[in-house]
Design a protein around this motif. Structure first.
Motif, mmCIF file in Angstrom:
data_model
loop_
_atom_site.group_PDB
_atom_site.id
_atom_site.type_symbol
_atom_site.label_atom_id
_atom_site.label_comp_id
_atom_site.label_asym_id
_atom_site.label_seq_id
_atom_site.Cartn_x
_atom_site.Cartn_y
_atom_site.Cartn_z
ATOM 1 N N GLN A 163 0.830 -1.197 0.000
ATOM 2 C CA GLN A 163 0.000 0.000 0.000
ATOM 3 C C GLN A 163 0.869 1.254 0.000
ATOM 4 O OE1 GLN A 163 -3.621 -0.546 0.010
ATOM 5 N NE2 GLN A 163 -2.646 -2.500 -0.522
ATOM 6 N N ARG A 191 -0.943 -5.394 2.755
ATOM 7 C CA ARG A 191 -2.296 -5.866 3.020
ATOM 8 C C ARG A 191 -2.548 -7.184 2.298
ATOM 9 N NH1 ARG A 191 -7.494 -5.312 0.828
ATOM 10 N NH2 ARG A 191 -6.616 -4.267 -0.997
ATOM 11 N N LYS A 198 -6.665 -7.513 5.996
ATOM 12 C CA LYS A 198 -5.825 -7.155 7.139
ATOM 13 C C LYS A 198 -4.352 -7.091 6.731
ATOM 14 C CE LYS A 198 -9.142 -8.477 10.634
ATOM 15 N NZ LYS A 198 -9.404 -9.176 11.920
ATOM 16 N N CYS A 199 -3.509 -6.665 7.693
ATOM 17 C CA CYS A 199 -2.128 -6.306 7.382
ATOM 18 C C CYS A 199 -1.102 -7.208 8.046
ATOM 19 C CB CYS A 199 -1.859 -4.855 7.805
ATOM 20 S SG CYS A 199 -2.527 -3.633 6.658
ATOM 21 N N CYS A 237 -5.492 -3.440 10.005
ATOM 22 C CA CYS A 237 -4.574 -2.392 9.545
ATOM 23 C C CYS A 237 -4.772 -1.111 10.362
ATOM 24 C CB CYS A 237 -4.811 -2.107 8.065
ATOM 25 S SG CYS A 237 -4.530 -3.531 6.993
#
Length: 596
Positions: free
Chosen positions: A553, A559, A565-566, A585
């Motif tokens: 990102q 991500r 989610k991260c 995130c």
């Protein structure tokens, strides 16, 4: 006198004409501001969703030849029955024979395709062979099933037509068939893998360099494969003016009752008979940008989105564009894209635009290769939108109608763009605008708007130097520490952690451009494909699922599109051995990563 080219062109126009005659909303070539791709899968399905129904084929005739001068397969009778039933349901008539005197110039001219159904040994004399060679060179079609590779070993023309000849086989068993081409009518209905029980031939040579491989065997999934891990089992090729399709399946009686195998045979017959088109040129050296496993590396620009199901991206709403942010193409390259329209739908493929979250950048700085049934010459399928119309005669002869898959090759050499549709050249454009360059930029897929439904599969690229070199090096996180595989172990399930950077192989990560992040020959993976905060991040055998897709990102986070989610370093203090896991995130320092 048989005139196959004229005959097949007429057939294609009959099937596609009503679509091409329609008009569509003109594609502004353009699109606006930011959404996200919406993947809908974790593990890969084994069968495809039903496709829109294409127009019926015009009536034609097929000759099925099953003479044996060696081993005789008990499945021949079932094969003839299956082909007759397929013909009855799909507008072709089957004449079945074991009489080689059917191979005369006059008689063969009646047929759009000739099927060799598990023939064995020498089945034609010299005069009959000559007649068949003339038939193929006049544009005829050949379909080889199973032991069609175990026949006519001393006839060089036949060996070239079949693509490869039989060497040996192990005992009958279940194997995993890896479907390499999901656009050809013989394999478009299949998932990315296909589990089948059959007798699996080894071949004397590998046909990959002379034929287009549709499917191959995973030799690790069964015993007795001898082709060093590259084991084609179904392929197609253009051969001396004609078309040739071969499948290694079909030994067992039960094969001919399997719906998926019967559909596989139908697709081979239809293509060999010229009723459907495909790019059957040999294909080597391409690297995947999208192979159906996830959208890692891709970003949505503008409204709307693409759904992901059954390894297929399908446009939703718009105007928008899904573009591959991880790889900028430079120099000479070739991009191939499989696509399918449901009806009079609008989309396109963009090339040569700079990285930007503003999709108008692609419009103003790149070029769109149009997908649309509109009758406006510079804005219809195969046109360089707004710049140059396709050769519509060549395009119409190459185009499959709505409901069937097509393949674009977009070949860039210098500032020249050549466009091939299903293996046939339909446009040749040279950029002369100093503000644009085809030699540097990204690839994008357009989602045009509500009601425009176009699907994409298998986006791949080849550069002038072969497959693009993967990006490789250290992945650095919080406190300057490196993403590390614990103890340098490569076993599935090994924990990924933070560790002081030390230059070891456990800290050398590559990004090959398919959305994965790899070390020690395996992939960065979310345990169980989970989405809960705290789910373990581990090393795992690469499998093309959404659990292994990672999308960098603009805020330096990584991500996972499937979970949303991260990649996160656990806790509030970070030392050697800090575990890496999945987390909502939040852009904190423990979610920021510097990539190679």
């Amino acid at each position: 006198m048989r005139h196959p080219l004229r005959h097949h062109l007429r057939n294609n126009l009959l099937r596609a004409g009503s679509w091409l005659a329609g008009t569509a909303l003109i594609c502004a070539g353009a699109l606006p501001a930011a959404a996200s791709a919406t993947p809908r899968e974790n593990r890969v399905p084994t069968s495809a969703a039903p496709a829109p129904r294409a127009a019926a084929d015009p009536a034609y005739q097929v000759l099925v030849f099953s003479r044996t001068a060696g081993f005789r397969h008990s499945s021949i009778d079932d094969g003839v029955t299956a082909l007759r039933e397929l013909g009855g349901a799909n507008n072709f008539t089957v004449d079945a024979t074991e009489d080689p005197t059917a191979f005369t110039t006059a008689n063969l001219a009646r047929y759009e395709a000739v099927v060799f159904l598990s023939t064995t040994g020498d089945v034609l004399n010299g005069t009959q062979q000559t007649a068949f060679e003339q038939y193929i060179r006049a544009g005829g079609g050949y379909v080889g099933i199973h032991a069609a590779a175990d026949t006519e070993y001393d006839w060089p023309f036949y060996a070239g037509l079949a693509g490869a000849l039989f060497h040996s086989h192990p005992h009958n068993q279940t194997a995993t068939v890896e479907v390499e081409d999901r656009a050809h009518d013989a394999t478009a209905h299949l998932g990315r893998t296909w589990q089948r029980y059959d007798e699996w031939y080894n071949y004397r040579t590998n046909p990959r360099t002379t034929a287009h491989v549709l499917a191959s065997l995973d030799e690790s999934s069964y015993s007795g494969g001898t082709m060093s891990g590259d084991h084609p089992i179904a392929w197609c090729k253009d051969h001396e003016g004609g078309r040739a399709f071969y499948t290694g399946g079909g030994h067992t009686d039960e094969s001919y009752a399997e719906p998926a195998f019967r559909r596989h045979l139908l697709g081979g017959v239809r293509w060999a008979a010229g009723m459907t088109k495909a790019d059957c040129r040999p294909e080597t050296g391409y690297a995947s940008l999208f192979d159906g496993g996830g959208t890692g590396g891709w970003q949505q620009a503008g409204p709307g989105s693409f759904s992901l199901a059954d390894g297929t991206l399908t446009s939703q709403g718009g105007l928008g564009m899904l573009w591959h942010a991880d790889r900028e193409l430079t120099g000479d390259y070739s991009v191939k894209v499989d696509w399918r329209a449901e009806g009079d739908d609008n989309s396109g493929v963009f090339l040569g635009f700079p990285a930007s979250s503003d999709p108008w950048s692609a419009v103003n700085n790149g070029y769109e290769i149009q997908i649309d049934a509109t009758d406006s010459p510079d804005r219809t399928t195969g046109a360089v939108y707004g710049f140059k119309s396709a050769d519509t005669v060549a395009r119409d002869a190459a185009l499959n109608p709505p409901g069937e898959w097509n393949t674009f090759e977009l070949r860039v050499t210098g500032e020249r763009l050549e466009i091939f549709l299903n293996g046939r050249k339909i446009n040749d454009f040279t950029n002369t605008d100093p503000a644009r360059s085809l030699r540097q930029g990204h690839v994008g897929l357009q989602n045009h708007g509500e009601g425009d439904t176009v699907a994409f599969r298998n986006v791949r690229v080849k550069t002038s130097g072969g497959t693009p070199a993967p990006t490789a090096g250290e992945v650095k996180g919080v406190n300057g520490k490196c993403l590390d595989v614990a103890d340098g172990a490569s076993a599935d399930g090994t924990q990924v952690q933070l560790w002081t950077c030390n230059g070891s192989n456990a800290q050398k990560w590559s990004r090959p451009g398919d959305g994965t992040v790899r070390a020690l020959g395996k992939c960065l993976d979310i345990s169980g494909g989970g989405s809960a905060d705290g789910t373990k991040i581990q090393l795992w055998t690469c499998n093309g699922t959404g659990a292994q897709a990672w999308q960098p990102q603009g805020d330096a986070t990584m991500r996972n599109p499937q979970s949303g989610k991260c990649l996160d370093a656990e806790g509030g203090t970070w030392n050697d051995g800090t575990r890496v896991h999945l987390w909502t995130c939040h852009t904190g320092p423990n979610q920021k990563w510097t990539l190679p």
